[in-house]
Every structure is written in C-alpha cells, then in structure tokens.
Design a protein around this motif. Structure first.
Motif, PDB file in Angstrom:
ATOM      1  N   PHE A 427       0.838  -1.447  -0.026  1.00  0.00           N
ATOM      2  CA  PHE A 427      -0.185   0.486   0.092  1.00  0.00           C
ATOM      3  C   PHE A 427       0.207   1.534  -0.129  1.00  0.00           C
ATOM      4  N   ARG A 428       0.974   2.221  -0.744  1.00  0.00           N
ATOM      5  CA  ARG A 428       1.052   3.684  -0.928  1.00  0.00           C
ATOM      6  C   ARG A 428       0.240   4.162   0.548  1.00  0.00           C
ATOM      7  N   VAL A 429      -0.258   5.209   0.949  1.00  0.00           N
ATOM      8  CA  VAL A 429      -0.830   5.629   1.960  1.00  0.00           C
ATOM      9  C   VAL A 429      -0.510   7.250   2.452  1.00  0.00           C
ATOM     10  N   ALA A 430      -1.820   7.803   2.951  1.00  0.00           N
ATOM     11  CA  ALA A 430      -1.210   8.941   3.163  1.00  0.00           C
ATOM     12  C   ALA A 430      -1.842   9.260   4.366  1.00  0.00           C
ATOM     13  N   CYS A 431      -1.289   9.677   4.976  1.00  0.00           N
ATOM     14  CA  CYS A 431      -1.531  10.327   6.690  1.00  0.00           C
ATOM     15  C   CYS A 431      -1.731  11.508   6.982  1.00  0.00           C
ATOM     16  N   LYS A 432      -2.424  11.646   6.855  1.00  0.00           N
ATOM     17  CA  LYS A 432      -3.904  13.288   6.781  1.00  0.00           C
ATOM     18  C   LYS A 432      -4.388  13.001   8.355  1.00  0.00           C
ATOM     19  N   PRO A 433      -3.788  14.266   9.352  1.00  0.00           N
ATOM     20  CA  PRO A 433      -4.655  15.054   9.889  1.00  0.00           C
ATOM     21  C   PRO A 433      -5.942  15.185  10.086  1.00  0.00           C
ATOM     22  N   GLU A 434      -6.885  14.902  11.416  1.00  0.00           N
ATOM     23  CA  GLU A 434      -7.998  15.289  11.037  1.00  0.00           C
ATOM     24  C   GLU A 434      -8.723  15.446  12.154  1.00  0.00           C
ATOM     25  N   GLU A 435      -9.784  16.640  11.800  1.00  0.00           N
ATOM     26  CA  GLU A 435     -10.318  16.569  13.750  1.00  0.00           C
ATOM     27  C   GLU A 435     -11.623  16.483  13.644  1.00  0.00           C
ATOM     28  N   TYR A 436     -12.201  15.362  14.463  1.00  0.00           N
ATOM     29  CA  TYR A 436     -13.295  14.157  15.071  1.00  0.00           C
ATOM     30  C   TYR A 436     -13.279  14.498  16.552  1.00  0.00           C
ATOM     31  N   ASN A 437     -14.865  15.199  16.901  1.00  0.00           N
ATOM     32  CA  ASN A 437     -15.358  15.097  18.643  1.00  0.00           C
ATOM     33  C   ASN A 437     -14.175  15.723  19.276  1.00  0.00           C
ATOM     34  N   ASN A 438     -13.752  17.469  18.119  1.00  0.00           N
ATOM     35  CA  ASN A 438     -12.957  18.304  18.666  1.00  0.00           C
ATOM     36  C   ASN A 438     -11.414  17.497  19.287  1.00  0.00           C
ATOM     37  N   GLN A 439     -11.361  16.090  18.852  1.00  0.00           N
ATOM     38  CA  GLN A 439      -9.625  15.484  18.836  1.00  0.00           C
ATOM     39  C   GLN A 439      -9.526  15.425  17.666  1.00  0.00           C
ATOM     40  N   THR A 440      -8.007  15.400  17.316  1.00  0.00           N
ATOM     41  CA  THR A 440      -6.781  15.813  16.205  1.00  0.00           C
ATOM     42  C   THR A 440      -6.565  13.960  15.773  1.00  0.00           C
ATOM     43  N   ARG A 441      -6.648  13.678  15.556  1.00  0.00           N
ATOM     44  CA  ARG A 441      -5.751  12.205  14.796  1.00  0.00           C
ATOM     45  C   ARG A 441      -5.778  12.468  13.517  1.00  0.00           C
ATOM     46  N   LEU A 442      -5.285  11.134  13.209  1.00  0.00           N
ATOM     47  CA  LEU A 442      -4.358  10.020  11.712  1.00  0.00           C
ATOM     48  C   LEU A 442      -5.260   9.661  11.239  1.00  0.00           C
ATOM     49  N   ARG A 443      -5.817  10.435   9.972  1.00  0.00           N
ATOM     50  CA  ARG A 443      -6.601   9.091   8.913  1.00  0.00           C
ATOM     51  C   ARG A 443      -6.118   8.706   7.763  1.00  0.00           C
ATOM     52  N   PHE A 444      -6.090   7.129   7.882  1.00  0.00           N
ATOM     53  CA  PHE A 444      -4.864   6.249   6.575  1.00  0.00           C
ATOM     54  C   PHE A 444      -5.589   6.443   5.091  1.00  0.00           C
ATOM     55  N   ALA A 445      -5.222   6.957   4.476  1.00  0.00           N
ATOM     56  CA  ALA A 445      -6.019   6.369   3.209  1.00  0.00           C
ATOM     57  C   ALA A 445      -5.349   6.009   2.050  1.00  0.00           C
ATOM     58  N   ALA A 446      -5.183   5.089   1.580  1.00  0.00           N
ATOM     59  CA  ALA A 446      -4.634   3.929   0.356  1.00  0.00           C
ATOM     60  C   ALA A 446      -4.761   4.662  -0.842  1.00  0.00           C
ATOM     61  N   GLN A 447      -3.649   5.604  -0.895  1.00  0.00           N
ATOM     62  CA  GLN A 447      -3.722   6.022  -2.216  1.00  0.00           C
ATOM     63  C   GLN A 447      -3.187   4.903  -3.951  1.00  0.00           C
ATOM     64  N   SER A 448      -2.554   4.114  -3.138  1.00  0.00           N
ATOM     65  CA  SER A 448      -2.311   3.177  -4.312  1.00  0.00           C
ATOM     66  C   SER A 448      -1.987   2.067  -3.668  1.00  0.00           C
ATOM     67  N   LEU A 449      -2.219   0.843  -4.475  1.00  0.00           N
ATOM     68  CA  LEU A 449      -2.075  -0.245  -3.964  1.00  0.00           C
ATOM     69  C   LEU A 449      -1.583  -1.479  -5.621  1.00  0.00           C
ATOM     70  N   LYS A 450      -0.840  -2.441  -4.984  1.00  0.00           N
ATOM     71  CA  LYS A 450      -0.097  -4.036  -6.052  1.00  0.00           C
ATOM     72  C   LYS A 450      -0.500  -4.356  -4.929  1.00  0.00           C
ATOM     73  N   PRO A 451      -0.841  -5.588  -5.864  1.00  0.00           N
ATOM     74  CA  PRO A 451      -0.469  -7.479  -4.735  1.00  0.00           C
ATOM     75  C   PRO A 451       0.866  -7.325  -5.060  1.00  0.00           C
ATOM     76  N   LEU A 452       1.057  -7.917  -4.325  1.00  0.00           N
ATOM     77  CA  LEU A 452       2.513  -8.572  -3.657  1.00  0.00           C
ATOM     78  C   LEU A 452       3.481  -9.338  -4.846  1.00  0.00           C
ATOM     79  N   ASN A 453       4.565  -8.186  -4.903  1.00  0.00           N
ATOM     80  CA  ASN A 453       5.537  -9.091  -5.895  1.00  0.00           C
ATOM     81  C   ASN A 453       6.329 -10.225  -4.995  1.00  0.00           C
ATOM     82  N   PHE A 454       6.495 -11.279  -4.562  1.00  0.00           N
ATOM     83  CA  PHE A 454       6.962 -12.161  -4.298  1.00  0.00           C
ATOM     84  C   PHE A 454       8.715 -12.009  -4.043  1.00  0.00           C
TER      85      PHE A 454
END
Length: 476
Positions: A427-454
């Motif tokens: 996975f290529r993951v974007a780690c972005k802070p967001e505010e939810y219920n007055n708390q800041t947390r990181l949201r993780f979003a898969a920007q791209s993915l590829k099947p595992l190359n063994f």
C-alpha cells in the motif's frame, strides 16, 4: 479561572471562556475588537462574495474569532472598528477550524443578520482597553504538531543566542525588511529558531542582543510555526515580545510559566544547548512534516504511533505491506456519482439526479466506492479508507456490479467480501490529520496498492535479515 456571568452596564454579560454551543443564542458578551482584517473577495461554485475576520478579546484576556460573510460582512464592516468595545448578542458558536483560525479557541463566533452588535460607551469600556490577551503557552517540543496551521502560538523560552540585525528584500516591491534570528529553549529540553521582523527585530532584538550573556527569558505572543529547517517560528504584525516577564506572584503581570522556566533553568548547571525540536523533519533545508515523498517501508505499528500534527498539515505518504483482514458488510461502501467523470456526489430529484458540486442535473448516475477496510501485519491492525480504483482491485468488481447483490441482500455479496480477505498488498498510504469530536487524529487512506510481488518481498526481507546480522557473519 473564568468568572461567572455578571451585570455590566445594566446587561448580563457572559465571559467568552464560558461559552459553548449548547447555550443557544441567549448570551451576551462584552469584548474589544483586538484585530480586524480587510474586506476580501472570494469566488466559489455558489457565487462570488465578500468576507472579513474579526478577533474579539474580553476582560479576562480570552480571545475568539469570527468570520463575517456576504451580506453580513457588508452590514457590519463599516460599523465594527478595531480598538472599540462592543456588546454582542444573538450570535451563535461553531467549532473552530484550527487549520485556518489564528486564535487559540475551540469555538468561533457565528454572526448573522440577527446578531446585535452595539458599541459600549460606559466606564467599563475604558477598563477593557487595558486588557492584554491571556497567554496560552505551547511547549517548544510540541511545535511540530502545529505545522501547517494558521493558529498563532504563545511561547516562553530562554534566549540562548541572538543574531546580528539583517534584512531581506520583499519580492513584491523590493523594499527592505529588517529581520533578526533568536535561538530559544524551554523545559521540554528542545530549542527552536525565532525570526523577528521589522520593529521587533530592531528594537526588542537590540535589547536582547545586549542581554544575551544573561540568558533572558522572553514571552512571545502570537507567533506562527512554519516548516523552515524542519520547524521554526516567525513573528507577524500582531506579535508581541515581553522580555523577562514577571515571576512575582503578587504582580498583575505574573506569568506562571515564566516562573516555572526560571526555576528549571537554575537547575540546569548553565546548559544552553539542546536538540532542535525539528530534528529529523528537515529535508534539504526546507520541508513540511507532511507532503514529502517517503519511500521507506513502515509497519502498521509505526503508523499507529506516528505523532499527530496540526489539522491542515499536508499529508505524509508512506509505504506499507499488509493483508486485508476485514471488510464490514454493513458499511455504505459506495455513493452515487455524476456520470461525467467529475466524481461529484449526486442526489435523486424526481426522476433525475442533481450534483451540488457541478450544479448540474443528470439522467443517470454511476456508483463509486468509498470503503473502509481493516488491514493487518505482524505488528497489529489498522483501518484504511479505500477509494474507488483501489477498492475495485480488492473486491474484483465495480461498485455498480456489487450494488445489486448488496441491496438485495444476496449471499453473493458476502462471498465477494470474504474472497477479498487475507490477500497481501503493498500500500501507498496518505497519513492526514483530521479533527473529530474535538480530537485531532490521523486518517489513513490508500492512495494506491498493488498485489504483493514475492520476488521483491523476498529481496526486502533478505536485506532486513542482513541488517540484523553482525557484519562479519553478513559477509558470508
């Protein structure tokens, strides 16, 4: 501490600090306009308009900001004057967007055409003219969390060094701007560079230059964190500098954090060199906490333990290897989108579909995935947001294809989700802070993915094993 509601000038006035959205619009505050921006013009899909910002401060030194839009901005712009004191009633509150707010307050005033703003001309107004903003001190070690935010910060530190007065040329008109750099540290055991501009650089900076062998304490009010050299601070037009703030508890100007810092400094044995708070964040002399290309492979545990920067900070991109371990079948999974490729959401209106994002009606729609799935590796699990293209790879079908079985509760839907599990991906993951219920947390979003190359995975693991072996053994 905040005082309770009191009668001022025949009105029942509420301290700003005591306000919350559950109080309705029944309260009145009395506050001075500490800062007022120019009127600005904006353009949006809903049309053009004007806006301006106002910062209010009450007698306790608590600040709150308001943004006035469109007709409300036109109504009040000439009537609200910086430095004057006003009674404000029939206003609302909303959570402050801390990526854009310059004031340290959890809430922002909502001023509408119903709001009443009346100038205060009684004796209490004169008292408010003398009020200074309350310090809300941020530790130097915590500064990386504030990168990307417009919020102005208050810092108290010991001056370790002062650079000579210099200048830079403004790009717009080639005028000279006076500047001076300070290095300060605090009880977090971290140091940071502060750039002072114009009068602060020449006047307060000159005083500090003459005092630097004494290691004075300074209180910086209203400075902005930026990503120069990893992390640094810069004054703005509203910034103030207090040199050797009062540590006398009987004084009206007493600052408890200054006393704490002075006592801590006396126990350090003259040490003035500390690690920079941006150590490890700088890249080629200038970078932000996020946004930088990062090709390092990390574990899910690394992601869970990442420091959370301020909301508004650019995303950081990392690579990780994990299995899809769970997809909740009762989630929304997809949305109705415009068929023109804009991917904007549409809603049914009669026998057609309307998109607020494009302002158009359509005869049909397409479904696009917006899925949450749980992934796992040897260090634990984590939830990723997965969007259309990546979800199609995981599920093996388009959203329109899975919708029929999902909405009819066909067993084929559960089979599709089950077949997607325990499949490894890079996975290529974007780690972005967001505010939810007055708390800041990181949201993780898969920007791209590829099947595992063994083959690639085996090469990577061999490299990791080599790194663990003593060099003499690794050579064989």
């Amino acid at each position: 501490m905040s005082q309770g509601t009191g009668m001022v000038g025949g009105r029942r006035v509420q301290p700003i600090q005591s306000l919350n959205p559950y109080m309705g619009a029944t309260w009145t505050i009395r506050a001075r306009v500490a800062n007022k921006s120019n009127m600005r013009t904006y353009k949006s899909a809903k049309g053009d308009g004007n806006l301006f910002n106002v910062e209010f401060i009450d007698e306790e030194g608590t600040r709150i900001e308001a943004t006035l839009w469109r007709e409300v901005a036109q109504k009040y712009f000439e009537n609200i004057e910086e430095g004057k004191v006003y009674y404000i009633s029939k206003a609302g509150l909303k959570p402050a967007n801390k990526a854009f707010s310059s004031v340290q307050n959890d809430y922002q005033l909502l001023i509408s055409d119903r709001t009443e703003i009346e100038e205060c001309n009684d004796a209490s107004a004169e008292q408010l003219q003398k009020v200074k903003p309350k310090l809300n001190v941020t530790k130097i070690g915590d500064l990386p969390r504030h990168l990307g935010s417009r919020m102005l910060l208050d810092i108290i530190g010991v001056v370790a060094s002062v650079s000579p007065l210099g200048s830079v040329k403004r790009k717009v008109d080639q005028s000279e701007l006076a500047r001076r750099d300070l290095t300060i540290f605090d009880t977090s055991g971290r140091q940071v560079t502060v750039t002072m501009w114009q009068t602060l650089a020449s006047e307060e900076g000159d005083k500090l230059d003459k005092m630097q062998t004494e290691y004075p304490i300074i209180a910086l009010q209203g400075v902005r964190a930026n990503d120069y050299n990893g992390v640094s601070l810069s004054t703005v037009s509203r910034s103030t500098v207090i040199i050797n703030p009062s540590t006398d508890e009987s004084s009206d100007d007493f600052i408890p954090e200054a006393k704490e810092l002075k006592e801590w400094l006396s126990q350090q044995g003259g040490k003035i060199e500390y690690p920079h708070c941006g150590a490890g964040l700088a890249n080629n002399g200038r970078t932000s906490l996020g946004g930088a290309a990062n090709n390092t492979r990390v574990t899910l545990q690394d992601l869970r333990e990442k420091p959370v920067p301020a909301v508004g900070t650019k995303p950081e991109y990392v690579n990780t290897w994990a299995y899809v371990s769970n997809i909740q079948p009762d989630q929304t999974l997809y949305y109705m989108a415009a068929p023109d490729g804009s991917n904007k959401k549409v809603v049914a209106e009669g026998d057609r579909y309307y998109s607020e994002g494009t302002g158009k009606h359509y005869d049909s729609f397409i479904r696009r995935y917006v899925m949450r799935c749980e992934v796992m590796d040897h260090t634990g699990n984590l939830t990723f947001n997965v969007f259309n293209d990546q979800a199609e790879v995981i599920l093996g079908c388009k959203a329109d294809e899975i919708a029929e079985s999902k909405e009819s509760k066909d067993a084929a839907y559960d089979v599709t989700l089950k077949n997607a599990l325990l499949v490894p991906y890079t996975f290529r993951v974007a780690c972005k802070p967001e505010e939810y219920n007055n708390q800041t947390r990181l949201r993780f979003a898969a920007q791209s993915l590829k099947p595992l190359n063994f083959v690639e995975q085996s090469t990577y693991l061999i490299g990791q094993i080599d790194n663990l072996l003593p060099k003499a053994e690794a050579a064989h």
